[in-house]
Design a protein around this motif. Structure first.
Motif, short mmCIF file in Angstrom:
data_model
loop_
_atom_site.label_atom_id
_atom_site.label_comp_id
_atom_site.label_asym_id
_atom_site.label_seq_id
_atom_site.Cartn_x
_atom_site.Cartn_y
_atom_site.Cartn_z
N ALA A 109 0.85 -1.19 0.00
CA ALA A 109 0.00 0.00 0.00
C ALA A 109 0.89 1.24 0.00
N ALA A 110 0.54 2.19 -0.81
CA ALA A 110 1.30 3.44 -0.88
C ALA A 110 1.09 4.25 0.39
N GLN A 111 2.20 4.79 0.92
CA GLN A 111 2.13 5.63 2.09
C GLN A 111 2.86 6.93 1.77
N LEU A 117 7.86 -0.36 -2.64
CA LEU A 117 8.40 -1.31 -3.60
C LEU A 117 7.64 -2.63 -3.53
N PRO A 118 7.44 -3.27 -4.68
CA PRO A 118 6.74 -4.56 -4.65
C PRO A 118 7.64 -5.65 -4.07
#
Length: 140
Positions: A109-111, A117-118
């Motif tokens: 999840a983007a923060q 990074l995956p």
């Protein structure tokens, strides 16, 4: 989307497909080694009876605190036998499905303020076949 890579595809061989790579772009390198290298790996059960520390490990995959070392491969299914340590200090010998390992891709999840990074499994492209007893993580 599954991609086929001509460097790994040989006509009329390897019934587990033409080695599809779903995460090739994100990974930046091929997950599977060339067919010539795969062909040198013993078939499943070919090294039965050999002490595990004497088995040759042909491929190394990794992500974060996890490692997979491949000693044998069923060339009709992609099922492999080797040593794995998955987010744990100790590892064990067992079966690994290479297609499933390649498909692993977790997008965090983007923060705000953090680079997200995956998480995916990568092949150690500099690894050379090595006896299990000579790999510190396994020997200890």
């Amino acid at each position: 989307m599954t991609e086929l890579h001509s460097t790994n595809v040989e006509p009329a061989s390897w019934s587990w497909g033409a080695m599809p790579e779903q995460n090739r772009h994100a990974r930046g390198h091929e997950f599977y080694p060339p067919f010539a290298d795969l062909a040198t790996i013993p078939e499943l059960y070919a090294t039965d009876g050999q002490a595990v520390e004497e088995k040759t490990l042909h491929i190394h995959y990794f992500t974060g605190n996890s490692d997979w070392y491949i000693a044998e491969v069923d060339q009709s299914t992609g099922l492999a036998f080797g040593w794995a340590r998955v987010n744990y200090p100790d590892g064990e010998w067992g079966y690994i499905h290479l297609v499933e390992l390649e498909e692993l891709y977790l997008k965090p999840a983007a923060q705000p303020g953090f680079l997200a990074l995956p998480i995916m499994v990568e092949r150690d492209i500099h690894f050379t076949p090595t006896r299990a007893a000579d790999i510190p993580a396994i020997a200890s």
